[in-house]
Write an enzyme that holds these catalytic residues in place. Structure first.
Site, short mmCIF file in Angstrom:
data_model
loop_
_atom_site.label_atom_id
_atom_site.label_comp_id
_atom_site.label_asym_id
_atom_site.label_seq_id
_atom_site.Cartn_x
_atom_site.Cartn_y
_atom_site.Cartn_z
CG HIS A 1 -0.05 4.33 4.76
ND1 HIS A 1 -0.71 3.61 5.73
CD2 HIS A 1 -0.96 5.20 4.26
CE1 HIS A 1 -1.97 4.02 5.82
NE2 HIS A 1 -2.14 4.98 4.93
CG HIS B 1 3.99 -1.64 11.64
ND1 HIS B 1 4.76 -0.50 11.78
CD2 HIS B 1 3.24 -1.45 10.52
CE1 HIS B 1 4.48 0.35 10.80
NE2 HIS B 1 3.57 -0.21 10.01
CG HIS C 1 -4.12 0.10 6.88
ND1 HIS C 1 -4.19 0.63 8.16
CD2 HIS C 1 -2.90 0.44 6.40
CE1 HIS C 1 -3.07 1.26 8.43
NE2 HIS C 1 -2.27 1.18 7.37
CG ASP D 1 4.69 3.29 7.61
OD1 ASP D 1 3.80 3.57 6.77
OD2 ASP D 1 4.47 2.56 8.59
CG HIS D 2 4.09 0.15 4.43
ND1 HIS D 2 4.02 -1.19 4.74
CD2 HIS D 2 3.63 0.81 5.51
CE1 HIS D 2 3.52 -1.33 5.96
NE2 HIS D 2 3.27 -0.13 6.44
CG HIS E 1 -0.39 0.05 2.53
ND1 HIS E 1 0.35 -0.98 3.05
CD2 HIS E 1 -0.44 1.01 3.51
CE1 HIS E 1 0.73 -0.67 4.29
NE2 HIS E 1 0.29 0.53 4.58
CG ASP F 1 0.57 -1.40 7.97
OD1 ASP F 1 1.50 -2.20 8.21
OD2 ASP F 1 0.71 -0.17 7.99
#
Length: 244
Positions: A59, A172, A115, A61-62, A57, A134
């Protein structure tokens, strides 16, 4: 068929990036690189050349390491078709039922929105592994930022149908906080109590708690165990405000 070598790379405060290598072909890919530096360093240390990035996805942090890794290696970036505009580094867009390959190993793409609207997972059925980003965590699930509890309930039910020994590679280290809520959600669940004793011991020793398995989640994850979308919604709202 040679096995996949899957390496956990810690990134940021609590992210895990997964570096995946197939020995026979020498092919290597990385799932959801939050940062480039630790991924490039680990691949270099092992003598592996990264040929692809697989994003679940959009985001940051990905996807934060996408551009730098791509510039350093010339790799292909595979990303969810539903989030094309938010992943500008993408070269190939994939959706439900598409197949992506690492050497002789095939992964099917599963659309698991909630998400984020276009979130996907990659399921290596023959290898008993699924990379879920996530969507599913050890004893938890992702927040409903761009979707509904009904969608997440459908995701949980779908993932629950995978073989129980399937290893779940989430992104995570949330297990301890998720488990504390799970104890509140299902206080009479002895499996959660036992698992949390193991989790607390691992975290005290500085050890990771993932990957998990579908079987472990069926026994201890209050979101996968929710019997309806309404129950999942109630549990998600409670977890969002949980401070235990």
């Amino acid at each position: 068929m040679s096995k996949l070598d899957i390496v956990r790379i810690p990134a940021l405060s609590d992210n895990y990036v997964w570096l995946v290598h197939e020995l026979e072909s020498g092919d290597t890919m990385v799932v959801d690189p939050a940062q480039a530096a630790p991924v490039l360093a680990e691949a270099d240390r092992r003598g592996w050349k990264i040929g692809a990035i697989w994003n679940t996805h959009w985001h940051p942090d990905h996807t934060g390491g996408n551009a730098e890794i791509k510039a350093a290696t010339g790799c292909e970036v595979i990303a969810p078709a539903g989030e094309a505009e938010r992943i500008p580094t993408a070269d190939r867009l994939v959706g439900e039922g598409d197949v992506v390959r690492l050497g002789s190993h095939e992964a099917s793409v599963m659309e698991v929105p909630a998400h984020t609207a276009g979130h996907i997972a990659y399921h290596f059925a023959q290898d008993g592994a699924v990379f879920v980003g996530d969507t599913l965590f050890a004893m938890g699930c992702g927040r409903l930022f761009e979707g509904t509890a009904a969608q997440m309930f459908g995701n949980m039910a779908r993932l629950a149908r995978l073989a129980p020994e399937t290893r779940v590679y989430c992104a995570h280290e949330y297990t301890q906080s998720n488990g504390r809520y799970a104890l509140v959600a299902e206080p009479d669940n002895a499996a959660i109590v036992a698992r949390m004793a193991e989790v607390d011991a691992k975290r005290a020793a500085g050890e990771p708690t993932v990957p998990t398995t579908i079987g472990e989640e069926l026994a201890t994850n209050p979101f996968m165990r929710a019997q309806s979308a309404e129950v999942l919604a109630e549990r998600r709202a409670a977890k969002d405000s949980f401070r235990g």
